[in-house]
Design an enzyme around this catalytic site. Structure first.
Site, PDB file in Angstrom:
ATOM      1  N   PRO A   2       0.827  -1.205   0.000  1.00 16.19           N
ATOM      2  CA  PRO A   2       0.000   0.000   0.000  1.00 16.19           C
ATOM      3  C   PRO A   2       0.863   1.258   0.000  1.00 16.19           C
ATOM      4  O   PRO A   2       1.832   1.351   0.743  1.00 16.19           O
ATOM      5  CB  PRO A   2      -0.788  -0.127   1.300  1.00 16.19           C
ATOM      6  CG  PRO A   2      -0.826  -1.586   1.571  1.00 16.19           C
ATOM      7  CD  PRO A   2       0.486  -2.117   1.087  1.00 16.19           C
ATOM      8  N   GLU A   3       0.506   2.205  -0.845  1.00 16.43           N
ATOM      9  CA  GLU A   3       1.195   3.477  -0.852  1.00 16.43           C
ATOM     10  C   GLU A   3       0.424   4.453   0.022  1.00 16.43           C
ATOM     11  O   GLU A   3      -0.642   4.136   0.550  1.00 16.43           O
ATOM     12  CB  GLU A   3       1.383   3.948  -2.293  1.00 16.43           C
ATOM     13  CG  GLU A   3       2.137   2.894  -3.121  1.00 16.43           C
ATOM     14  CD  GLU A   3       2.790   3.417  -4.389  1.00 16.43           C
ATOM     15  OE1 GLU A   3       3.091   4.625  -4.462  1.00 16.43           O
ATOM     16  OE2 GLU A   3       3.031   2.606  -5.306  1.00 16.43           O
ATOM     17  N   LYS A  52       3.246   5.179   5.128  1.00 21.01           N
ATOM     18  CA  LYS A  52       2.640   3.858   4.977  1.00 21.01           C
ATOM     19  C   LYS A  52       2.252   3.233   6.313  1.00 21.01           C
ATOM     20  O   LYS A  52       1.927   2.043   6.369  1.00 21.01           O
ATOM     21  CB  LYS A  52       3.604   2.935   4.233  1.00 21.01           C
ATOM     22  CG  LYS A  52       3.946   3.418   2.833  1.00 21.01           C
ATOM     23  CD  LYS A  52       4.907   2.472   2.145  1.00 21.01           C
ATOM     24  CE  LYS A  52       5.238   2.954   0.739  1.00 21.01           C
ATOM     25  NZ  LYS A  52       6.132   2.030   0.018  1.00 21.01           N
ATOM     26  N   ARG A 328      12.687  -3.533  -6.569  1.00 17.83           N
ATOM     27  CA  ARG A 328      11.361  -3.318  -7.128  1.00 17.83           C
ATOM     28  C   ARG A 328      11.490  -2.980  -8.603  1.00 17.83           C
ATOM     29  O   ARG A 328      12.516  -2.463  -9.056  1.00 17.83           O
ATOM     30  CB  ARG A 328      10.628  -2.175  -6.396  1.00 17.83           C
ATOM     31  CG  ARG A 328      10.456  -2.374  -4.892  1.00 17.83           C
ATOM     32  CD  ARG A 328       9.549  -3.541  -4.551  1.00 17.83           C
ATOM     33  NE  ARG A 328       8.216  -3.372  -5.081  1.00 17.83           N
ATOM     34  CZ  ARG A 328       7.260  -2.660  -4.487  1.00 17.83           C
ATOM     35  NH1 ARG A 328       7.509  -2.015  -3.351  1.00 17.83           N
ATOM     36  NH2 ARG A 328       6.062  -2.577  -5.017  1.00 17.83           N
TER      37      ARG A 328
END
Length: 338
Positions: A2-3, A52, A328
């Protein structure tokens, strides 16, 4: 993972449904049994999101810190006071893979907008309303079934923590962090985080972010993901912010022009607010009404470079590159980001 916009939306939901109410707490999974016992029977006093992470305060100077990580999610059930700015007409909310969206221009008609991925995108603004619903707030959620009127709702799966008022239930699954903290520990945790545009004074946040970036030799593509430099930016926003700034991800932070660093902070502030309001990481500007609807209904029409490896750049036509940076996937245009 989740951002920042997702966590702020979750915090808003707790503000409306738990703060000011006495809460029963349990750990069906058993991994947070001692912590749940401390919270049980206490009133939720306040909630805040920073980047976050979410911090839920209970009477007695006890705080619950939750970091959802890659796989964590909150499921809500019962009678929920829904804020239309963060939830759709059927009550489902969150950032991705959920169904039943109402766009701003179709809200009065109650027309659901869905895409092939079942993504949720919404901008229905208005007075809060009560709805008997079962909702999930996370990054990746598919096939969530309503649980009917059974109360309390049955425990499904590995629930680390269940928080309940007399009418509302919130189940936490799969978080990276779920722990109790003292006020001093909360202050220390937040003190280590970079500025958050929705928490910090905008001018002060801009100065902190600018100073942090300009003194580091680390590539800007890594700095934007460093939660000690700036809070809330994840993989999608990183790629999009860098493209919008026309910046090579490999540029050392100290070599980025100061005006560009400041522009990134201001752009992040704007995109974060859009994400909180719509539930989507919308990063394209100046869209026609039809293109806006398409973007809200499909992530393929929502971003400049993210998830577009090998496809032509929307500006110059060059194939978008994909590489790994900071463990990422990073998407970027080698022509427009120089």
């Amino acid at each position: 993972m989740p951002e920042g916009h997702s966590v702020h939306r979750i915090a808003r939901q707790f503000e409306r449904n738990f703060v000011g109410r006495r809460v029963s707490a349990s750990s069906p999974q058993g991994r947070f049994a001692e912590g749940a016992a401390v919270l049980n029977g206490h009133e939720a006093a306040s909630v805040r999101a920073v980047g976050k992470q979410m911090f839920l305060e209970f009477e007695g100077d006890v705080w619950l810190r939750v970091h959802l990580g890659m796989y964590g999610a909150w499921d809500f059930a019962g009678e929920i006071l829904v804020d239309p700015t963060i939830a759709s007409a059927n009550g489902r909310m969150g950032q991705t893979n959920q169904r039943g969206t109402v766009l701003e221009d179709t809200a009065r008609a109650g027309i659901p907008i869905m895409d092939a991925a079942g993504e949720n995108s919404l901008t229905s603004i208005g007075a809060p309303r009560r709805a008997r619903v079962h909702v999930r707030m996370s990054e990746q959620t598919k096939g969530l079934a309503d649980e009917g009127d059974e109360w309390p709702p049955p425990v499904v799966g590995q629930v680390r923590l269940r928080l309940m008022t007399d009418i509302t239930c919130a189940d936490l699954r799969g978080p990276t962090a779920c722990e109790l903290q003292t006020p001093d520990e909360v202050a220390q945790t937040i003190g280590k985080l970079g500025p958050d545009p929705l928490v910090d004074d905008p001018a002060e946040g801009e100065e902190r972010f600018t100073r942090a970036v300009l003194r580091k030799p680390t590539p800007i593509g890594l700095l934007l993901m460093d939660q000690n430099v700036v809070s809330g930016i994840g993989n999608v926003y990183r790629a999009e912010l860098l493209f919008r700034a026309g910046l090579d991800p490999h540029t050392p932070g100290r070599d980025v022009p100061e005006e560009t660093v400041r522009a990134i902070w201001r752009d992040w502030s704007r995109l974060l607010r859009i994400g909180v309001e719509t539930g989507q990481m919308m990063t394209m500007d100046d869209l026609s009404d039809d293109d806006w609807r398409k973007a809200m209904a499909s992530r393929d029409d929502r971003h400049w470079v993210y998830h577009r490896a090998g496809l032509p750049c929307r500006v110059c036509g060059t194939a978008i590159l994909l590489e790994e940076m900071g463990a990422r996937k990073l998407y970027w245009c080698p022509v427009d980001q120089t």
